[in-house]
Scaffold this motif. Structure first.
Motif, PDB file in Angstrom:
ATOM      1  N   LYS A 192      50.646   3.108 109.171  1.00  0.00           N
ATOM      2  CA  LYS A 192      50.981   4.131 108.183  1.00  0.00           C
ATOM      3  C   LYS A 192      50.161   3.935 106.902  1.00  0.00           C
ATOM      4  O   LYS A 192      49.632   4.899 106.329  1.00  0.00           O
ATOM      5  N   LYS A 193      50.040   2.683 106.472  1.00  0.00           N
ATOM      6  CA  LYS A 193      49.309   2.406 105.232  1.00  0.00           C
ATOM      7  C   LYS A 193      47.827   2.732 105.363  1.00  0.00           C
ATOM      8  O   LYS A 193      47.226   3.330 104.464  1.00  0.00           O
ATOM      9  N   MET A 194      47.232   2.341 106.482  1.00  0.00           N
ATOM     10  CA  MET A 194      45.806   2.626 106.682  1.00  0.00           C
ATOM     11  C   MET A 194      45.564   4.125 106.795  1.00  0.00           C
ATOM     12  O   MET A 194      44.561   4.638 106.284  1.00  0.00           O
ATOM     13  N   SER A 195      46.480   4.825 107.444  1.00  0.00           N
ATOM     14  CA  SER A 195      46.342   6.284 107.572  1.00  0.00           C
ATOM     15  C   SER A 195      46.436   6.959 106.209  1.00  0.00           C
ATOM     16  O   SER A 195      45.696   7.901 105.913  1.00  0.00           O
ATOM     17  N   LEU A 196      47.343   6.464 105.359  1.00  0.00           N
ATOM     18  CA  LEU A 196      47.481   7.025 104.017  1.00  0.00           C
ATOM     19  C   LEU A 196      46.251   6.718 103.166  1.00  0.00           C
ATOM     20  O   LEU A 196      45.775   7.578 102.408  1.00  0.00           O
ATOM     21  N   ALA A 202      46.350   1.862  96.967  1.00  0.00           N
ATOM     22  CA  ALA A 202      46.712   0.627  97.682  1.00  0.00           C
ATOM     23  C   ALA A 202      47.895  -0.125  97.078  1.00  0.00           C
ATOM     24  O   ALA A 202      48.840  -0.471  97.791  1.00  0.00           O
ATOM     25  N   PRO A 203      47.904  -0.397  95.761  1.00  0.00           N
ATOM     26  CA  PRO A 203      49.055  -1.128  95.214  1.00  0.00           C
ATOM     27  C   PRO A 203      50.350  -0.334  95.257  1.00  0.00           C
ATOM     28  O   PRO A 203      51.436  -0.904  95.350  1.00  0.00           O
ATOM     29  N   GLU A 204      50.241   0.988  95.208  1.00  0.00           N
ATOM     30  CA  GLU A 204      51.442   1.828  95.209  1.00  0.00           C
ATOM     31  C   GLU A 204      52.145   1.809  96.566  1.00  0.00           C
ATOM     32  O   GLU A 204      53.362   1.944  96.638  1.00  0.00           O
ATOM     33  N   LEU A 261      43.534  15.458  90.161  1.00  0.00           N
ATOM     34  CA  LEU A 261      44.716  15.528  91.024  1.00  0.00           C
ATOM     35  C   LEU A 261      45.054  14.192  91.687  1.00  0.00           C
ATOM     36  O   LEU A 261      46.048  14.094  92.411  1.00  0.00           O
ATOM     37  N   LEU A 262      44.245  13.147  91.413  1.00  0.00           N
ATOM     38  CA  LEU A 262      44.570  11.811  91.916  1.00  0.00           C
ATOM     39  C   LEU A 262      45.950  11.369  91.436  1.00  0.00           C
ATOM     40  O   LEU A 262      46.684  10.692  92.155  1.00  0.00           O
ATOM     41  N   VAL A 263      46.289  11.754  90.213  1.00  0.00           N
ATOM     42  CA  VAL A 263      47.601  11.410  89.653  1.00  0.00           C
ATOM     43  C   VAL A 263      48.712  11.910  90.565  1.00  0.00           C
ATOM     44  O   VAL A 263      49.663  11.187  90.880  1.00  0.00           O
ATOM     45  N   VAL A 264      48.591  13.156  91.012  1.00  0.00           N
ATOM     46  CA  VAL A 264      49.603  13.770  91.870  1.00  0.00           C
ATOM     47  C   VAL A 264      49.649  13.069  93.226  1.00  0.00           C
ATOM     48  O   VAL A 264      50.725  12.794  93.765  1.00  0.00           O
ATOM     49  N   VAL A 265      48.474  12.763  93.776  1.00  0.00           N
ATOM     50  CA  VAL A 265      48.398  12.136  95.099  1.00  0.00           C
ATOM     51  C   VAL A 265      49.032  10.748  95.079  1.00  0.00           C
ATOM     52  O   VAL A 265      49.821  10.393  95.967  1.00  0.00           O
ATOM     53  N   VAL A 266      48.709   9.945  94.072  1.00  0.00           N
ATOM     54  CA  VAL A 266      49.274   8.596  93.975  1.00  0.00           C
ATOM     55  C   VAL A 266      50.796   8.659  93.859  1.00  0.00           C
ATOM     56  O   VAL A 266      51.518   7.912  94.519  1.00  0.00           O
ATOM     57  N   PHE A 267      51.284   9.580  93.041  1.00  0.00           N
ATOM     58  CA  PHE A 267      52.737   9.733  92.870  1.00  0.00           C
ATOM     59  C   PHE A 267      53.397  10.154  94.186  1.00  0.00           C
ATOM     60  O   PHE A 267      54.431   9.602  94.590  1.00  0.00           O
ATOM     61  N   ALA A 268      52.785  11.111  94.892  1.00  0.00           N
ATOM     62  CA  ALA A 268      53.346  11.599  96.156  1.00  0.00           C
ATOM     63  C   ALA A 268      53.361  10.497  97.218  1.00  0.00           C
ATOM     64  O   ALA A 268      54.344  10.329  97.944  1.00  0.00           O
ATOM     65  N   THR A 315      63.561  -7.023  94.046  1.00  0.00           N
ATOM     66  CA  THR A 315      63.694  -6.630  92.643  1.00  0.00           C
ATOM     67  C   THR A 315      62.415  -6.884  91.868  1.00  0.00           C
ATOM     68  O   THR A 315      62.122  -6.202  90.907  1.00  0.00           O
ATOM     69  N   GLU A 316      61.633  -7.880  92.310  1.00  0.00           N
ATOM     70  CA  GLU A 316      60.383  -8.176  91.609  1.00  0.00           C
ATOM     71  C   GLU A 316      59.447  -6.984  91.662  1.00  0.00           C
ATOM     72  O   GLU A 316      58.814  -6.630  90.672  1.00  0.00           O
ATOM     73  N   TYR A 317      59.366  -6.323  92.823  1.00  0.00           N
ATOM     74  CA  TYR A 317      58.506  -5.143  92.945  1.00  0.00           C
ATOM     75  C   TYR A 317      59.007  -4.026  92.050  1.00  0.00           C
ATOM     76  O   TYR A 317      58.252  -3.362  91.359  1.00  0.00           O
ATOM     77  N   VAL A 318      60.369  -3.831  92.042  1.00  0.00           N
ATOM     78  CA  VAL A 318      60.948  -2.757  91.244  1.00  0.00           C
ATOM     79  C   VAL A 318      60.642  -2.957  89.773  1.00  0.00           C
ATOM     80  O   VAL A 318      60.301  -2.029  89.041  1.00  0.00           O
ATOM     81  N   GLU A 319      60.700  -4.236  89.322  1.00  0.00           N
ATOM     82  CA  GLU A 319      60.441  -4.521  87.917  1.00  0.00           C
ATOM     83  C   GLU A 319      58.991  -4.237  87.557  1.00  0.00           C
ATOM     84  O   GLU A 319      58.690  -3.661  86.525  1.00  0.00           O
ATOM     85  N   THR A 320      58.038  -4.664  88.428  1.00  0.00           N
ATOM     86  CA  THR A 320      56.622  -4.435  88.130  1.00  0.00           C
ATOM     87  C   THR A 320      56.257  -2.970  88.300  1.00  0.00           C
ATOM     88  O   THR A 320      55.387  -2.461  87.601  1.00  0.00           O
ATOM     89  N   ARG A 321      56.919  -2.284  89.231  1.00  0.00           N
ATOM     90  CA  ARG A 321      56.613  -0.868  89.504  1.00  0.00           C
ATOM     91  C   ARG A 321      56.874   0.002  88.280  1.00  0.00           C
ATOM     92  O   ARG A 321      56.153   0.947  87.995  1.00  0.00           O
ATOM     93  N   THR A 322      57.959  -0.325  87.532  1.00  0.00           N
ATOM     94  CA  THR A 322      58.305   0.501  86.379  1.00  0.00           C
ATOM     95  C   THR A 322      57.280   0.365  85.249  1.00  0.00           C
ATOM     96  O   THR A 322      57.197   1.217  84.383  1.00  0.00           O
ATOM     97  N   LYS A 323      56.507  -0.714  85.259  1.00  0.00           N
ATOM     98  CA  LYS A 323      55.524  -0.927  84.200  1.00  0.00           C
ATOM     99  C   LYS A 323      54.215  -0.204  84.474  1.00  0.00           C
ATOM    100  O   LYS A 323      53.365  -0.095  83.606  1.00  0.00           O
ATOM    101  N   LYS A 324      54.004   0.256  85.695  1.00  0.00           N
ATOM    102  CA  LYS A 324      52.735   0.891  86.055  1.00  0.00           C
ATOM    103  C   LYS A 324      52.644   2.303  85.499  1.00  0.00           C
ATOM    104  O   LYS A 324      53.638   3.008  85.380  1.00  0.00           O
ATOM    105  N   LYS A 325      51.450   2.704  85.181  1.00  0.00           N
ATOM    106  CA  LYS A 325      51.207   4.056  84.699  1.00  0.00           C
ATOM    107  C   LYS A 325      50.428   4.820  85.755  1.00  0.00           C
ATOM    108  O   LYS A 325      49.629   4.253  86.483  1.00  0.00           O
ATOM    109  N   LEU A 326      50.652   6.111  85.779  1.00  0.00           N
ATOM    110  CA  LEU A 326      49.886   6.939  86.708  1.00  0.00           C
ATOM    111  C   LEU A 326      48.427   6.942  86.273  1.00  0.00           C
ATOM    112  O   LEU A 326      48.124   7.085  85.087  1.00  0.00           O
ATOM    113  N   PRO A 327      47.502   6.797  87.214  1.00  0.00           N
ATOM    114  CA  PRO A 327      46.096   6.622  86.852  1.00  0.00           C
ATOM    115  C   PRO A 327      45.392   7.947  86.544  1.00  0.00           C
ATOM    116  O   PRO A 327      45.569   8.930  87.237  1.00  0.00           O
TER     117      PRO A 327
END
Length: 335
Positions: A115-119, A137-139, A218-225, A240-252
């Motif tokens: 799934k990840k490689m296909s995305l 990739a990180p998302e 439109l990369l912003v939209v794709v990464v979010f989707a 929880t570690e992922y959840v904590e770091t995820r909230t700090k990320k900004k849309l590129p």
């Protein structure tokens, strides 16, 4: 000084290849310096200049110089220029990207890719190649091996299409905007768009780049989707570690797109003096050709064929899908 020792050899080599291409273009004006630069770079990079110490400089030339070229393009473009693409152009890009993402993802799953490689394959081809893969990739928590394999595939496909699309565009269409839509709406990276469009005409370079910029925005939209699409997978295996770091990320949104839009806005509201636009155009041209030379120098064909036949078939089918979809949508939107 130490940093220059690392990047200097590759950067200087890229500039020399660009300068030689400029000279050759005097005798071969129909091909153009940009096309010569990338083809000469490919030839030299796969024969005489395969040394690892060149990679840091050529990488800098490929990325930074091309990005600066895009920023400077904003000084020669206004929103009136962009408006020539119209709502049809925007609709074409949105559907081309959406159709590519769905088709490439489903094809990947059908061919037993993860799934990840296909995305990653879907996002890299729909938006902006390696840059999109790096943002996605990180998302979706793809690992380095998955990312590296897909980047190799996307670059291989982009190289083939870069040489093929000018032939298709000039063979099927006479209108500048139509040719630009095919090239700018299909090719994977900014460098490939510029190189491919350069084989057609300077006007096609300008408009194809604008179509490409719309995709990058439109990369912003794709990464979010993609992040939302894989959220359940991450929750079941994540923590929880992922959840904590995820909230700090900004849309590129790449810095060079912001720079392009800034200059474009200024030029639209307060027309810049012609002398500034002329100098910016000349500097942008040198940056562009040097970056294309570096792209050629960095294309290692040996890497492409190490991935195996299944990967190569995947890339080939994705290219067929992208071209076919673009041709249908160009007709549908009457571009």
């Amino acid at each position: 000084m130490e940093r220059f020792k690392n990047i200097g050899p590759g950067l200087i080599l890229s500039f020399i290849v660009a300068a030689i291409s400029k000279v050759i273009a005097i005798w071969l004006p129909t091909i153009g310096a940009a096309t010569i630069a990338i083809l000469l770079g490919i030839l030299l990079g796969n024969t005489f200049f395969k040394q690892p110490f060149l990679s840091k400089g050529t990488k800098l030339a490929e990325s930074l110089l091309l990005e600066l070229s895009i920023v400077l393009l904003g000084t020669t473009v206004t929103f009136q220029t962009i408006a020539h693409m119209g709502f049809n152009g925007i609709g074409f890009i949105v559907l081309q990207m959406t159709g590519t993402i769905f088709a490439v993802y489903l094809l990947g799953k059908k061919m037993k890719f993860s799934k990840k490689m296909s995305l990653l394959m879907a996002g890299g081809n729909a938006v902006c190649g390696s840059s999109a893969i790096g943002a996605i990739a990180p998302e979706i928590e793809a690992n380095d091996e998955e990312k590296g394999q897909i980047i190799t595939l996307v670059n291989l496909l982009g190289t083939v299409l870069m040489l093929l699309l000018p032939v298709i565009a000039t063979g099927l269409y006479s209108d500048v905007l139509t040719k630009s839509a095919l090239i700018g709406g299909t090719l994977q990276s900014v460098g490939q768009v510029v190189a491919s469009a350069s084989m057609v005409s300077p006007e096609v370079v300008e408009y194809a780049t604008l179509f490409k910029i719309m995709r990058i925005i439109l990369l912003v939209v794709v990464v979010f989707a993609f992040s939302k699409f894989t959220e359940k997978d991450r929750i079941t295996t994540s923590n929880t570690e992922y959840v904590e770091t995820r909230t700090k990320k900004k849309l590129p949104l790449p810095w060079y797109i912001i720079g392009f839009l800034t200059f474009c806005t200024i030029n639209s509201l307060i027309p810049l003096p012609e002398s500034i636009s002329t100098i910016a155009h000349q500097v942008s041209g040198w940056f562009e050709i040097t970056a294309l030379a570096a792209i050629g120098l960095r294309l290692d064909f040996a890497k492409f064929f190490k991935e195996g036949i299944r990967f190569l078939i995947y890339a080939l089918l994705v290219g067929v899908i992208q071209i076919g979809l673009a041709l249908v949508l160009i007709q549908l939107f009457n571009i």
